[in-house]
Design a protein around this motif. Structure first.
Motif, PDB file in Angstrom:
ATOM      1  N   ARG A 198       0.703  -1.289  -0.299  1.00  0.00           N
ATOM      2  CA  ARG A 198      -0.118  -0.600  -0.291  1.00  0.00           C
ATOM      3  C   ARG A 198       1.007   1.276   0.054  1.00  0.00           C
ATOM      4  NH1 ARG A 198      -5.467  -0.839   3.564  1.00  0.00           N
ATOM      5  NH2 ARG A 198      -6.177  -2.772   1.887  1.00  0.00           N
ATOM      6  N   LEU A 199       0.563   1.546  -0.474  1.00  0.00           N
ATOM      7  CA  LEU A 199       1.320   3.878  -0.476  1.00  0.00           C
ATOM      8  C   LEU A 199       0.466   3.966  -0.396  1.00  0.00           C
ATOM      9  CD1 LEU A 199       2.919   4.267  -4.260  1.00  0.00           C
ATOM     10  CD2 LEU A 199       3.513   3.620  -1.582  1.00  0.00           C
ATOM     11  N   ASP A 200      -0.146   5.342   1.200  1.00  0.00           N
ATOM     12  CA  ASP A 200      -0.871   6.038   2.063  1.00  0.00           C
ATOM     13  C   ASP A 200      -1.594   6.776   0.692  1.00  0.00           C
ATOM     14  OD1 ASP A 200      -0.063   5.386   3.869  1.00  0.00           O
ATOM     15  OD2 ASP A 200       1.279   6.442   4.728  1.00  0.00           O
ATOM     16  N   THR A 222      -0.275   9.497  -0.388  1.00  0.00           N
ATOM     17  CA  THR A 222       1.683   8.818  -1.804  1.00  0.00           C
ATOM     18  C   THR A 222       1.552   9.288  -2.842  1.00  0.00           C
ATOM     19  OG1 THR A 222       2.035   8.670   0.519  1.00  0.00           O
ATOM     20  CG2 THR A 222       3.106   7.778  -1.105  1.00  0.00           C
ATOM     21  N   TYR A 236      12.020   6.200  -0.975  1.00  0.00           N
ATOM     22  CA  TYR A 236      11.185   7.532  -0.995  1.00  0.00           C
ATOM     23  C   TYR A 236      12.031   8.472  -0.990  1.00  0.00           C
ATOM     24  CZ  TYR A 236       8.299   3.949   0.168  1.00  0.00           C
ATOM     25  OH  TYR A 236       7.023   2.942  -0.120  1.00  0.00           O
ATOM     26  N   LEU A 238       5.232  12.948   0.489  1.00  0.00           N
ATOM     27  CA  LEU A 238       5.643  11.922   0.642  1.00  0.00           C
ATOM     28  C   LEU A 238       5.800  11.102  -1.373  1.00  0.00           C
ATOM     29  CD1 LEU A 238       7.914   9.398   1.518  1.00  0.00           C
ATOM     30  CD2 LEU A 238       5.621   8.183   2.837  1.00  0.00           C
ATOM     31  N   HIS A 249       2.188   2.765   7.461  1.00  0.00           N
ATOM     32  CA  HIS A 249       3.250   4.733   7.423  1.00  0.00           C
ATOM     33  C   HIS A 249       4.163   4.793   7.899  1.00  0.00           C
ATOM     34  CE1 HIS A 249      -1.182   6.090   7.021  1.00  0.00           C
ATOM     35  NE2 HIS A 249      -1.518   5.841   8.422  1.00  0.00           N
ATOM     36  N   GLN A 250       5.062   3.990   7.643  1.00  0.00           N
ATOM     37  CA  GLN A 250       6.352   3.737   7.934  1.00  0.00           C
ATOM     38  C   GLN A 250       7.810   5.302   7.653  1.00  0.00           C
ATOM     39  OE1 GLN A 250       8.904   0.264   7.408  1.00  0.00           O
ATOM     40  NE2 GLN A 250      10.496   1.107   7.915  1.00  0.00           N
ATOM     41  N   VAL A 251       7.572   4.997   6.679  1.00  0.00           N
ATOM     42  CA  VAL A 251       8.778   5.941   5.982  1.00  0.00           C
ATOM     43  C   VAL A 251       8.030   8.089   7.299  1.00  0.00           C
ATOM     44  CG1 VAL A 251       8.910   7.849   4.591  1.00  0.00           C
ATOM     45  CG2 VAL A 251       9.082   5.273   4.401  1.00  0.00           C
ATOM     46  N   LYS A 252       6.748   7.742   6.740  1.00  0.00           N
ATOM     47  CA  LYS A 252       6.225   9.141   7.826  1.00  0.00           C
ATOM     48  C   LYS A 252       6.116   8.514   9.527  1.00  0.00           C
ATOM     49  CE  LYS A 252       2.044  10.080   4.664  1.00  0.00           C
ATOM     50  NZ  LYS A 252       0.800   9.488   4.290  1.00  0.00           N
TER      51      LYS A 252
END
Ligand code: URA
Length: 238
Positions: free
Chosen positions: A105-107, A110, A137, A204, A188-191
């Motif tokens: 998934r991408l948010d 994103t 990203y 993002l 939501h890893q990167v966030k």
């Protein structure tokens, strides 16, 4: 074992028509197999070694299909939603019938590289942390990422809820922007990683998956099928 499959099923799986429409198209003589009209929907054919044409157009009857999309912000990466636009709504009617789903998934907010397939094993391989496929990203954040953040990312961050992340790469860019490379795909890893360093994400965009880079000519909202060499790149070149 009989590897042959019914023609109407194959036609349906390739997105040309629903099962009942496919039966009618075949009975109407609009479908040719290896240059000859076949008028029986039950006719069994060998997917690997047959050429199927509908109204003269060569149909891709491969069982598994792989696409790349430049996902725009504001679109959900799910297969259906009663209220909001999904990435499947961006596909042509024919491609919508292929049984595609987003790989991970991408948010909603994103953008960037999203893979779509109907191959569950492939999807699992890309997502599984054990494959350690990199995802890069581009992020714009509030605040200015610094060398301490780079070090913390490389050591494996602890998120606010105690979740431990695998070591990741943070590359500093101009002012408030950076590149983040992760080898897993937590929610939501990167966030959450950047937020844990006091740098909440404003923008993002995913730029690559493994060695596959988002093509510059693929505009936001556009998608296309991947060729074999592009598929291989995903698994080569972290
Ligand atoms: N990390 C996030 O926080 N969001 C995404 O959409 C992808 C990775």
């Amino acid at each position: 074992m009989d590897l042959k499959e019914r023609l109407d099923k194959i036609l349906t799986g390739s997105g040309v028509a629903s099962r009942s429409e496919a039966k009618k198209l075949i009975r109407d003589g609009r479908v040719m197999v290896d240059g000859k009209p076949v008028q029986s929907p039950e006719e069994k054919i060998d997917r690997e070694n047959s050429e199927v044409r509908f109204d003269g157009e060569l149909i891709d009857i491969s069982r598994f299909r792989y696409f790349i999309m430049n996902k725009p912000a504001g679109v959900l990466s799910v297969t259906e939603d009663r209220k909001q636009q999904t990435v499947l709504d961006l596909l042509s009617v024919r491609d919508r019938n292929l049984g595609l789903f987003p790989v991970g998934r991408l948010d909603k907010d994103t953008e960037g590289l999203l893979l779509l397939t109907n191959d569950g094993d492939f999807s699992h391989k890309i997502i599984s942390p054990s494959s350690a496929i990199s995802k890069v990203y581009y992020a714009e954040v509030d605040g200015i990422p610094n060398d301490d953040d780079v070090k913390a990312f490389s050591e494996g961050l602890m998120l606010g809820d105690g979740t431990r992340c695998l070591p990741a790469r943070l590359e500093l860019k101009e002012d408030c922007s950076c590149l983040v490379t992760v080898f897993e795909g937590k929610y939501h890893q990167v966030k959450r990683m950047l937020a844990s360093r006091g740098k909440p994400v404003r923008v993002l965009k995913r730029l690559s998956v493994g060695g596959l880079i988002l093509p510059e000519d693929l505009k936001s909202g556009e998608y296309r099928e991947l060729d074999n060499s592009e598929l291989c790149k995903i698994f080569n070149g972290n």
